[in-house]
Design an enzyme around this catalytic site. Structure first.
Site, mmCIF file in Angstrom:
data_model
loop_
_atom_site.group_PDB
_atom_site.id
_atom_site.type_symbol
_atom_site.label_atom_id
_atom_site.label_comp_id
_atom_site.label_asym_id
_atom_site.label_seq_id
_atom_site.Cartn_x
_atom_site.Cartn_y
_atom_site.Cartn_z
ATOM 1 N N CYS A 85 -7.515 2.330 -6.373
ATOM 2 C CA CYS A 85 -7.922 0.943 -7.183
ATOM 3 C C CYS A 85 -9.013 0.471 -6.722
ATOM 4 C CB CYS A 85 -6.761 0.230 -7.385
ATOM 5 S SG CYS A 85 -5.397 0.798 -8.169
ATOM 6 N N ARG B 282 -0.090 5.744 -12.477
ATOM 7 C CA ARG B 282 -0.103 5.998 -11.208
ATOM 8 C C ARG B 282 1.062 5.305 -10.666
ATOM 9 N NH1 ARG B 282 -3.897 3.299 -8.612
ATOM 10 N NH2 ARG B 282 -3.252 4.221 -6.697
ATOM 11 N N LYS C 165 7.043 4.411 -5.007
ATOM 12 C CA LYS C 165 5.775 5.191 -4.980
ATOM 13 C C LYS C 165 5.141 5.366 -3.546
ATOM 14 C CE LYS C 165 1.738 3.219 -6.353
ATOM 15 N NZ LYS C 165 0.657 3.667 -5.505
ATOM 16 N N ASN C 166 5.049 3.932 -3.047
ATOM 17 C CA ASN C 166 4.511 3.801 -1.918
ATOM 18 C C ASN C 166 5.057 4.356 -0.672
ATOM 19 O OD1 ASN C 166 2.169 2.392 -3.149
ATOM 20 N ND2 ASN C 166 3.147 0.554 -2.593
ATOM 21 N N ASP D 172 -10.918 1.844 9.486
ATOM 22 C CA ASP D 172 -11.242 1.624 11.088
ATOM 23 C C ASP D 172 -9.977 1.429 11.956
ATOM 24 O OD1 ASP D 172 -11.224 -1.072 9.753
ATOM 25 O OD2 ASP D 172 -11.551 -1.812 11.640
#
Length: 421
Positions: free
Chosen positions: A118, A400, A22-23, A126
């Protein structure tokens, strides 16, 4: 709203196919924004987060074609219509911020809503902003949106990251492929997903060296082209299923599994009394003893123990022999699953970023509530080891990051079903 019902006490046997990461996929999909030519991703996972990223890219004018039941995604950015990532889509998933770097690189402007996802900590933007500003971008925050422009295009620069952020590394890596000159990312994240993205970008024509180390060098090129790329195996899904027979007993083989993806995790499993064997097709896993042993775990950036396996590991240690200490160093507020495990009879004490788990002989089934993606699957795994029935509610988090988890565990022999209330 759907729930997952698990009845514990059944050993697991057989094979389970581990999906594409997924990532990794969520970083690979925005890479299409860097080129007018199509990007084809194979071994894509079938998850709600992928649908969210698809909707975001389509809102920018990207054509997305899904084939082979979603396992192949063809993306084309030849007719872009917008450079604004709207809040209504971005708020659903933090990875939406990965369109910022590619849009700046190719179109020299981007308006991106601050992201959601989440509730496991602030995870500020930043680092991304500072890095892209070092490359010549001008970025202002107004009304919840980052308004970014790169007059004349991005320029190569030395970009030191104050933290080895995966998302910031991915954003800068993509942005630098079309920047003028050479970019050096210092203190870069080293996760397999970073390596996978670099390999894909190289297939598109990028000039990249050093991925997988703390220093990545990118020489900007004028344009990128078409490519076909297989998404790397999901090491978090892999680790999750590797734990299943530790909870339930038995032996399973995780197809597509590789030791190099889960090295630090396997070290902890070995110390806990779990046998992991590399095969020609994946990884075989079984307990060496009737009860796992207590181990201490500290989450760290790769190649350390992954924060995304902390909840699952905590659930396993709830029935281990002895007392374990888990220290969460990546995200604050990531022990929300602990009270739910306590409802099942676990002995857990949380103080700040440290949880002390004293193993009990057996957990007991109970109604529990998922609070985030990894917490949801940890409660399902706990149900495999519990007496009686466990009902996990709010499993929309689960979808997800895990495709058809009830079908995969069910095929291994688990007594598990999804119910709609």
């Amino acid at each position: 709203m759907d729930s997952i019902v698990v009845k514990g006490g059944t050993p697991l046997h057989g094979t389970v196919q581990i999906a594409g990461a997924k990532n990794a996929a969520l970083a690979l999909m925005p890479a299409t924004l860097l080129s007018e030519e199509p990007l084809t991703l194979t071994n894509a996972p079938r998850l709600s987060d992928i649908k969210t990223m698809t909707a975001l890219l389509q809102s920018l004018g990207v054509e997305v074609t899904s084939m082979q039941d979603g396992k192949v995604q063809v993306l084309s950015s030849h007719a872009m219509t917008s450079t604004t990532a709207d809040y209504e889509i971005v708020r659903k998933m933090r990875a939406s911020n990965l369109v910022l770097g590619p849009l700046l690189a190719r179109h020299h402007k981007a308006t991106v809503s601050l992201p959601g996802g989440c509730a496991i900590g602030a995870r500020p933007m930043d680092i991304h902003v500072t890095a892209l500003e070092a490359m010549g971008a001008e970025i202002a925050l107004k009304d919840g949106y980052l308004h970014a422009v790169a007059k004349g295009g991005l320029k190569g620069a030395k970009v030191p990251l104050r933290f080895a952020s995966v998302g910031a590394t991915e954003n800068v890596l993509m942005a630098a492929t079309l920047a003028k000159g050479t970019t050096v990312i210092e203190n870069a994240a080293r996760e397999p997903e970073i390596v996978d993205l670099a390999q894909c970008l190289r297939r598109m024509g990028a000039q990249i060296d050093g991925e997988g180390t703390a220093t990545i060098t990118i020489d900007g090129v004028d344009r990128l082209g078409a490519a076909t790329h297989p998404v790397v195996t999901d090491r978090i899904e892999l680790g999750t299923y590797m734990l299943a027979p530790v909870f339930a007993g038995g032996e399973i083989e995780c197809l597509g599994g590789r030791l190099d993806l889960v090295g630090s995790f396997v070290e902890k499993l070995d110390a806990a009394g779990v046998e992991v064997t590399q095969t020609a097709d994946g990884l075989k896993v079984k307990r060496r003893t009737d009860r796992a042993k207590a181990v201490n775990v500290t989450t760290e950036v790769f190649p350390g123990f992954p924060t995304d396996l902390q909840a699952q590991m905590m659930a396993m240690l709830c029935t281990a022999d002895g007392t374990s200490v888990l220290e969460e160093k990546i995200f604050e507020n990531r022990f929300m699953h602990a009270p739910e495990l306590v409802r099942m009879g676990a002995d857990i004490e949380v103080q700040g970023g440290t949880a002390t788990v004293t193993g009990v002989a057996r957990l007991k089934g109970a109604p529990v509530m998922a609070t985030d993606l990894r917490a949801s699957v940890s409660l399902i795994l706990a149900g495999l080891a519990a007496e009686g029935e466990t009902v996990v509610s709010r499993v929309y988090h689960l979808d997800r990051g895990y495709e058809h988890v009830e079908e995969k565990l069910g095929a291994l022999g688990a007594k598990i079903e999804r119910v709609t209330q």
